[in-house]
Motif scaffolding. Structure first.
Motif, short mmCIF file in Angstrom:
data_model
loop_
_atom_site.label_atom_id
_atom_site.label_comp_id
_atom_site.label_asym_id
_atom_site.label_seq_id
_atom_site.Cartn_x
_atom_site.Cartn_y
_atom_site.Cartn_z
N ARG A 402 0.83 -1.21 0.00
CA ARG A 402 0.00 0.00 0.00
C ARG A 402 0.86 1.25 0.00
N PHE A 403 1.98 1.20 0.72
CA PHE A 403 2.88 2.35 0.77
C PHE A 403 3.48 2.62 -0.61
N SER A 404 3.95 1.58 -1.27
CA SER A 404 4.55 1.75 -2.60
C SER A 404 3.55 2.35 -3.57
N GLN A 405 2.29 1.93 -3.47
CA GLN A 405 1.24 2.49 -4.32
C GLN A 405 1.00 3.96 -4.00
N ALA A 406 1.05 4.30 -2.70
CA ALA A 406 0.84 5.70 -2.30
C ALA A 406 1.95 6.59 -2.81
N VAL A 407 3.19 6.10 -2.76
CA VAL A 407 4.32 6.88 -3.28
C VAL A 407 4.17 7.07 -4.79
N ALA A 408 3.77 6.01 -5.49
CA ALA A 408 3.60 6.10 -6.94
C ALA A 408 2.51 7.09 -7.31
N LEU A 409 1.44 7.15 -6.54
CA LEU A 409 0.37 8.11 -6.82
C LEU A 409 0.82 9.54 -6.58
N ARG A 410 1.59 9.75 -5.52
CA ARG A 410 2.04 11.10 -5.20
C ARG A 410 3.10 11.58 -6.18
N HIS A 411 3.88 10.65 -6.72
CA HIS A 411 4.97 11.00 -7.63
C HIS A 411 4.78 10.27 -8.96
N ASP A 412 3.66 10.57 -9.59
CA ASP A 412 3.32 9.85 -10.82
C ASP A 412 4.17 10.27 -12.01
N ASP A 413 5.04 11.26 -11.81
CA ASP A 413 5.95 11.65 -12.88
C ASP A 413 7.18 10.76 -12.96
N LEU A 414 7.39 9.91 -11.95
CA LEU A 414 8.58 9.05 -11.92
C LEU A 414 8.30 7.72 -12.59
N PRO A 415 9.30 7.12 -13.20
CA PRO A 415 9.12 5.76 -13.73
C PRO A 415 8.71 4.81 -12.61
#
Length: 515
Positions: A402-415
């Motif tokens: 869940r944490f990894s998904q939250a980081v990806a959502l907040r920083h959706d500009d990153l690969p």
């Protein structure tokens, strides 16, 4: 308190003592986790094979620690499901079932599932094995990024007031009344004198040598130095389970998914006779690991397949076992109070480091009048508290997803792959990297902001520190790309090397071979 040795035990003890309000100095002659502590099989495990040697106390202690550690650092520790194919010529089925029953019940489990018998004739787990293996046994342990575990303990110690000096040697320590008078030597040959109320010898394979040559105290124990070597090959199968393979000499070899694109195979148990810091895998060990893996796997493994290898020396307590693989992995703590206290750590394994550190601090409590008690069992390691991102923790294995998904959502500009790696390497501290952007890429997947962070907060001082310990990016980069990282580090870190030696946070290196 002066702690000598920046491996897992030294870093863990420094952290525990600092958390009890003590003023702590941790000294490491090389880099944090540079030797034994980054050369492990990278598992948090009870040690199922130790049941065969009746080491029930060690196994129980290690089993109890698995979920404690998993909760403290879900970003760098995760559950691992292992499969042991049944080889009729080895241990019989009844022995395996008794052993797994004990493994399931010697300590309480809340997260890790219990063992089961599985049919290898169907599904991807059996498909990776040779067809003659029809039955297997599955059980649970944990995987850990061993070098980062050491680093995070040192970071926590520093944030609780400890000073961490890497690439500093303790060259002389003598009792003077109620104190130790100690001389330290820095990376440039500079000298520093300190006084300490207690000295902790956590020098690992150098423990006995340190007592004799630097603390001027006769060593009371005999260490058996056993080299453990590992090889890494390109990914051998597509599922996420590891294999536990029984060899004819009754040793166990682990085959573990590693870094997404690779498979880790190890370990050997070979008596080490040379200098401790110069352990290298030899051709015989490579051939042995390839042969044992090929006995089980459908896809043979040859020395030509090896893309990386590493070796480390384990400091095991001498117990007169005829076979190096049978030597106990338990530890012993010796407290000498004939003058200023001297605590020496003998033996130990990655899984029990927290308990060892707690017991070490407890031993020092009476002679030093420490009032604070044990505290680490329910404490997070840096980056392990994910509540600010995902709310109240539920299960560490699902919390990190869940944490990894939250980081990806907040920083959706990153690969996606970069975002996932940063989340798992840094946990909730990932925002310290990402809040102001990552800056220019030095090589694909490694940016200037991450290098600065590792230098300023995790004691990285060389490209090896970054590529082989704090991250494992060295595996994923070409020789030219690794050289580019080395050039960047040399250019940007060269001028502040002396100041860095005195920085309040510092880190480590393993002996590696790249093919």
């Amino acid at each position: 308190m002066l702690v000598v040795g920046g491996g897992i035990n030294g870093a863990g003890i420094a952290r525990d003592l600092a958390g009890r309000g003590q003023r702590v100095l941790l000294v490491e002659k090389d880099d944090l986790a540079q030797h034994t502590s980054s050369s492990s099989t990278k598992m948090i495990h009870g040690g199922i094979r130790y049941l065969e040697y009746y080491e029930f106390s060690l196994v129980r202690k290690a089993l109890a620690e698995r979920e404690v550690l998993l909760r403290s650092a879900p970003h760098i520790i995760r559950p691992l499901r292992l499969v042991m194919p049944h080889e009729p010529s080895m241990r019989p089925v009844w022995m395996m079932r008794i052993g797994l029953f004990l493994y399931d019940h010697l300590a309480r489990r809340e997260v890790l599932p219990g063992s089961q018998t599985i049919d290898l004739r169907h599904g991807p787990i059996g498909a990776a094995l040779q067809p003659r293996y029809r039955k297997g046994f599955a059980f649970s342990d944990g995987w850990v990024d061993d070098a980062r575990l050491v680093v995070l303990n040192a970071v926590d110690a520093a944030e609780r007031g400890a000073e961490v000096l890497t690439r500093w040697r303790c060259i002389d320590a003598r009792r003077a009344g109620a104190l130790w008078q100690v001389v330290l030597e820095g990376p440039g040959g500079e000298s520093r004198q300190v006084s300490a109320r207690a000295l902790v010898n956590a020098a690992g394979p150098w423990a006995a040598q340190f007592l004799r040559e630097h603390a001027h105290v006769p060593d009371s124990k005999s260490l058996r130095l056993v080299k453990g070597s590992h090889i890494v090959v390109r990914k051998l199968y597509d599922h996420d389970h590891a294999y536990v393979l029984q060899s004819p000499d009754r040793r166990i070899i682990f085959v573990i998914p590693y870094e997404g694109e690779f498979t880790l195979i190890g370990t050997t148990d070979v008596e080490h006779r040379g200098p401790v810091g110069q352990a290298r895998i030899d051709d015989g060990e490579i051939a042995y690991l390839c042969e044992q893996a090929s006995r089980y796997l459908r896809r043979p493994v040859t020395p030509a397949d090896v893309v990386w290898s590493y070796a480390g020396v384990r400091p095991l307590l001498e117990d007169e076992a005829s076979d190096a693989s049978a030597v106990t992995r338990d530890y012993q703590l010796d407290l000498d109070t004939r003058g200023a206290p001297l605590l020496t750590v003998w033996g130990g394994k990655m899984t029990t480091f927290r308990k060892l550190a707690e017991e070490a601090a407890d031993l020092l409590t009476p002679p030093l009048g420490i009032s604070a008690g044990a505290w680490t069992r329910d404490a997070y390691l840096p980056g392990g508290d994910l509540a600010g991102w995902i709310g109240a923790p539920q299960r560490p294995d699902t919390d990190i997803q869940r944490f990894s998904q939250a980081v990806a959502l907040r920083h959706d500009d990153l690969p996606a792959a970069l975002c996932r790696r940063l989340a798992r390497d840094y946990g909730s501290r990932v925002e310290a990297l990402l809040s102001d952007g990552l800056g220019e890429p030095v090589v694909p997947g490694l940016h200037e902001a991450e290098l600065r962070y590792l230098h300023e907060h995790e004691w990285a001082r060389s490209a090896d520190d970054v590529l082989w310990r704090r991250t494992k990016l060295g595996l994923h980069l070409s020789e030219a790309q690794r050289a580019a990282v080395a050039e960047w580090c040399e250019t940007h870190w060269r001028h502040d090397a002396a100041a860095a030696a005195h920085a309040p946070s510092t880190l480590g290196r393993t002996e590696t071979t790249w093919n």
